[in-house]
Structure formats: structure tokens, C-alpha cells
Motif scaffolding. Sequence first.
Motif, PDB file in Angstrom:
ATOM      1  N   GLU A 197       0.836  -1.195   0.000  1.00  0.00           N
ATOM      2  CA  GLU A 197       0.000   0.000   0.000  1.00  0.00           C
ATOM      3  C   GLU A 197       0.873   1.248   0.000  1.00  0.00           C
ATOM      4  O   GLU A 197       2.093   1.175   0.174  1.00  0.00           O
ATOM      5  N   GLY A 199       0.804   5.396   1.501  1.00  0.00           N
ATOM      6  CA  GLY A 199       0.153   6.456   2.262  1.00  0.00           C
ATOM      7  C   GLY A 199       0.496   7.820   1.686  1.00  0.00           C
ATOM      8  O   GLY A 199       1.667   8.124   1.456  1.00  0.00           O
ATOM      9  N   ASN A 266      -3.709   0.739  -4.014  1.00  0.00           N
ATOM     10  CA  ASN A 266      -4.117   0.595  -2.617  1.00  0.00           C
ATOM     11  C   ASN A 266      -3.555   1.793  -1.871  1.00  0.00           C
ATOM     12  O   ASN A 266      -2.456   1.747  -1.331  1.00  0.00           O
ATOM     13  N   LYS A 268      -3.843   4.983   0.867  1.00  0.00           N
ATOM     14  CA  LYS A 268      -4.439   5.484   2.102  1.00  0.00           C
ATOM     15  C   LYS A 268      -3.921   6.898   2.365  1.00  0.00           C
ATOM     16  O   LYS A 268      -2.916   7.310   1.799  1.00  0.00           O
TER      17      LYS A 268
END
Length: 322
Positions: A197, A199, A266, A268
Amino acid sequence: MSVIVTGGAGFIGSCMVRMLNDMGIEDIYIVDHIQETDKWKNMTNKKYIEYIERDEFLDRLDSFSGKVTHIIHMGACSATTEKNFDFLYKNNFEFTKRIWKFCVENQISMINASSAATYGAGENGFDDKMDIDVLRPLNGYGYSKQLFDQWEKKQVLRPAQYIGFKFFNVYGPNEYYKKGMASVIFHTFNKIRETGEMGLFKSYKAEYKDGEQLRDFVYVKDICKVTKFMMENPHISGLFNLGTGEARSFYDLAKATFESMGLMPNIKFVEMPESLREKYQYYTQADMEKLREAGYKEKFYSLEEGCRDYVTNYLLENYKTN
């Protein structure tokens, strides 16, 4: 041609050496300050005459009188987080002034790295034709670059050619040893590899959604192509923006990186450290009209094209061999 490349073991500088080799130029002197890093790996597949340690270079500079045609000065402390301004002043301002004076005395070409960090928060725009004295950089690094741009503007005696490049957000091969100062694509690739993922910072301005802060991301191969153009057109001098002229979001960048790795995004959103919030740029976009007016016609890599080339042909290949 015979060329000195300062910062020649670093990210952009080593790509410049590759460009020169591709032009058939091997009469190259690389100047850098490698110490206990692996930057030397950026030199292993390049052809050059000699490596010179940075702290010895200025003492030897006069010995190159009549022997070199160009100095490509990419060497600098490029850390926007550097707090020791005396260090920045010495390495980014005084060092560059000495190279300028050598180029004036020998009437050779000087190609120098300035920075888009000189534009500060961008409250005055990002136009390389504006009066640079109105600019207010947000950090010591940007100010050290601004000081030289201002000093250069006042000089009556000048090199045969002077090019200053205000680099925007450069990414691409050979930035592997820049640690925290490497591009967002590099960090995104490694974060995805490690965790699956990525961020991105939340936004603290209502007009920007989370992850949609904008930057002008420019592929290092375009940096080299523009530099080659300037070397082939010695009648051109000036201070030029070097971006793409198209601002893209960090979300777009992360998405392109995932897709270049063959993965579904993915993404965030995380809190931005409070220490960054007041000085954080939400938008940069190079005005490229001046470079186009100088005659540069080549198309720049789009973010997706540059990301795909970088990830598939370099980052993934390095990962396979490590």
C-alpha cells in the motif's frame, strides 16, 4: 568537447555523464563527495577520465584552464531539510561563484542547477521571466540557490554560455542513494513492495482533496535531453524552468506506480507532520514558454510514460538482481 561534471556520481549528474557518453564524449572529469555511500555504483558503467573529490576540486580548478569546454555543475547540498545554512552557503553559493569565475576567465560554457525551490510557496507564480528578486524561498536550500541566481544576474563579465535550470520535481534512474531526498515515485515503489500500500498526506486546504496536492514531475531523461539541446546551441543563455508544464497530483503518481508494477492501487491517507504544514507547497507548475521560445521542440514524458519506463526498466530490474 571536454566536460567537468560536478555531482557526477549523484542522481542527475550521473545521468548527465550517461548522456555525454551517448553523445560520444568520454573526456569527462567527475567531481563528487561520495564518502561512505554507494553512489560510486552510479559511475561503474560510465566512461570518464578521472574522479576528483569535491574538497580537492577548487584547488585543482585552475589546472583545467584551456582543457575543458563545459562545466555541468549539478553538485550541491540538495536537502530541503538542511538546517546548517553556513554549509548551504559555502557549498551552494560560494562554490558555484568560483566555478562561474573560472568559466568567465576561460570563456567556456557553464550549465548550472538552480531549483524550483526558489519560487517559495508560488505566491508569485512559476514564471522564469519574472523578476527573481520578488521570490521568497521557504527553506535554506531554496534561498542558497536564489542567492546565486541573484548574484549571477548582476554580473557584467559572463561565461561564453550560461544556463541555469530551475529543476522542478525530478525523478528517474540513479536516485537510489538519495535516501530521504529521493523522488516520491522511488519511495512509493519501495513502500508498495514492502507493504502493498501507499500512504499519501491528507490535505489541510479546502480547495485540495486528500492526496491531490499538485507537483510538476519531470523525468530525468527529459532533463538530459534539454541539457544536450543547450550544449548544441551555445548561443542560448539564460535562467530556465525545467519541468513539464503540467501539474499532476500525488494520487496520480501513486496510481501510475501501482499500475506500472502490475498492481491495483491501494492508497491510504495519513496525517502530515505539523512541522511541514506551514511550509508545504500545494501546487507547482513550471511555465515552459521561455524554453519553447528558445527553440526546444521535444515532447516531454507524461507522468504515466515516465513512471512506466522508470519502474519497469530500472526499479523492477534492480529488484530482480538484488
